[in-house]
Design an enzyme around this catalytic site. Sequence first.
Site, PDB file in Angstrom:
ATOM      1  N   ARG A  61       0.818  -1.215   0.000  1.00  0.00           N
ATOM      2  CA  ARG A  61       0.000   0.000   0.000  1.00  0.00           C
ATOM      3  C   ARG A  61       0.850   1.263   0.000  1.00  0.00           C
ATOM      4  NH1 ARG A  61      -2.286   2.660   4.264  1.00  0.00           N
ATOM      5  NH2 ARG A  61      -1.982   0.893   5.655  1.00  0.00           N
ATOM      6  N   TYR A 114     -16.170  14.179 -17.084  1.00  0.00           N
ATOM      7  CA  TYR A 114     -16.615  12.836 -16.761  1.00  0.00           C
ATOM      8  C   TYR A 114     -17.629  12.891 -15.625  1.00  0.00           C
ATOM      9  CZ  TYR A 114     -16.263   7.956 -15.232  1.00  0.00           C
ATOM     10  OH  TYR A 114     -16.541   6.667 -14.866  1.00  0.00           O
ATOM     11  N   ASP A 186      -7.339  16.517 -16.928  1.00  0.00           N
ATOM     12  CA  ASP A 186      -7.591  15.115 -17.244  1.00  0.00           C
ATOM     13  C   ASP A 186      -7.317  14.954 -18.739  1.00  0.00           C
ATOM     14  OD1 ASP A 186      -8.688  12.648 -17.976  1.00  0.00           O
ATOM     15  OD2 ASP A 186     -10.199  12.727 -16.395  1.00  0.00           O
ATOM     16  N   LYS A 211      -8.508   3.332 -19.770  1.00  0.00           N
ATOM     17  CA  LYS A 211      -8.849   3.624 -21.159  1.00  0.00           C
ATOM     18  C   LYS A 211      -7.680   3.317 -22.097  1.00  0.00           C
ATOM     19  CE  LYS A 211     -12.685   5.147 -19.271  1.00  0.00           C
ATOM     20  NZ  LYS A 211     -12.468   5.281 -17.830  1.00  0.00           N
TER      21      LYS A 211
END
Length: 397
Positions: A61, A114, A186, A211
């Site tokens: 992590r 988005y 973005d 994507k």
Amino acid sequence: MSEKWKSKRLGTLSVRAGQEPCPITGAIATPIYQTSNFQFVDVEDGAKKCESIDNGYCYTRLGNPTLSVLEAKMAALEGGEEALAFTTGVAAISALLFSVLKQGDHAIVTDTCYSATHYLFDTILPKFGVEVTFVDASEVRKVEQALRPNTRIIYFETPANPTVKLVDMKAIARIAKEHDLMSIVDSTFASPILQRPLEHGVDVVVHSATKYIGGHGDVMGGILVGNSKLMHTIRDDTYKNMGGVIMPIDAYFLLRGLKTLEVRMKKHCANAMAVAKYLENHSKVDRVYYPGLPSHPQHELAKRQMDDFGGMVCFELKGGLEAGVTFMNSLKFCRLAVSLGDVDTLIQHPASMTHWYVAKEERERSGITDGLVRMSVGIEDVEDIIADLEQALGKVE
């Protein structure tokens, strides 16, 4: 990438940056370090590694060798100092915003973005006392008019989801620097192959790696790229304490996808241009939105800040929503699905699918009409894509 092969060419960086053969086995592919823990030599070694990833790995992590290679490759492709990899694009955006914003701060956000990003700014952040103003960031004066004494960030997408509207990155970066703000973009629709926002003065680049970076519809991920100081701050703050850290096996799939990113993007762009031209000349299509078409209102801006025009095409059919439903339900080859950037051609209806929870008035103000269709053009033979569009358009009254 070893010094003797140092390169700034994107095709080479996408294949080689950050990756060296395994020193033990000589394996060329980056191993999947599928482990949660790393054994320490002694207490002092453990203390150092738990304090900072710069001293080595202690817990996945907080950092992992497979993740480190992905982050190094993305930083190299974007021309940034450092990158961080997350479980999803939304996790990356959330970690960034919760790290840099606090109660009483103000954010300027593009009104075309988005849907999950919109929800984060419109619904979640205000619960914590963050003020948000949505503006059409493609009009620079509107961004300037929205500035307040407590403004901290300007957040935008270019090309924007789902309308492929563009924002002048240099202009926004200039405003941010003049007012000591952070500019965040973005850049998912473009990928680093088509544009590199840091070169235009933007502070932080966001990618939904699900994507184009992954490219095959089989993995999810998110990426942040920026200066080392900010990335270290986020790593020590929301990255490890909110827990949206990508798993090693997913990082491996993204690394595999990156190796073919440049060649895939070339085919995506070529196919999208052919599809856009076909649609623009069809009698049943009212309007086509594609930055590569001279008819796109920001075509000149696209030529200035993009190396090619991307694989995303939006269009509106004559007959509106009813025509759109008939058209999409008649498709046989193109896949009706909400994601994008896959090697498969995907098509969807934003108003009823990805942006259904955005108020109709707000949607339409940002260009997301009831009749808008968003198409992620894949890398199949373009003749097959167009043939499917042709037969489906033939069913529209």
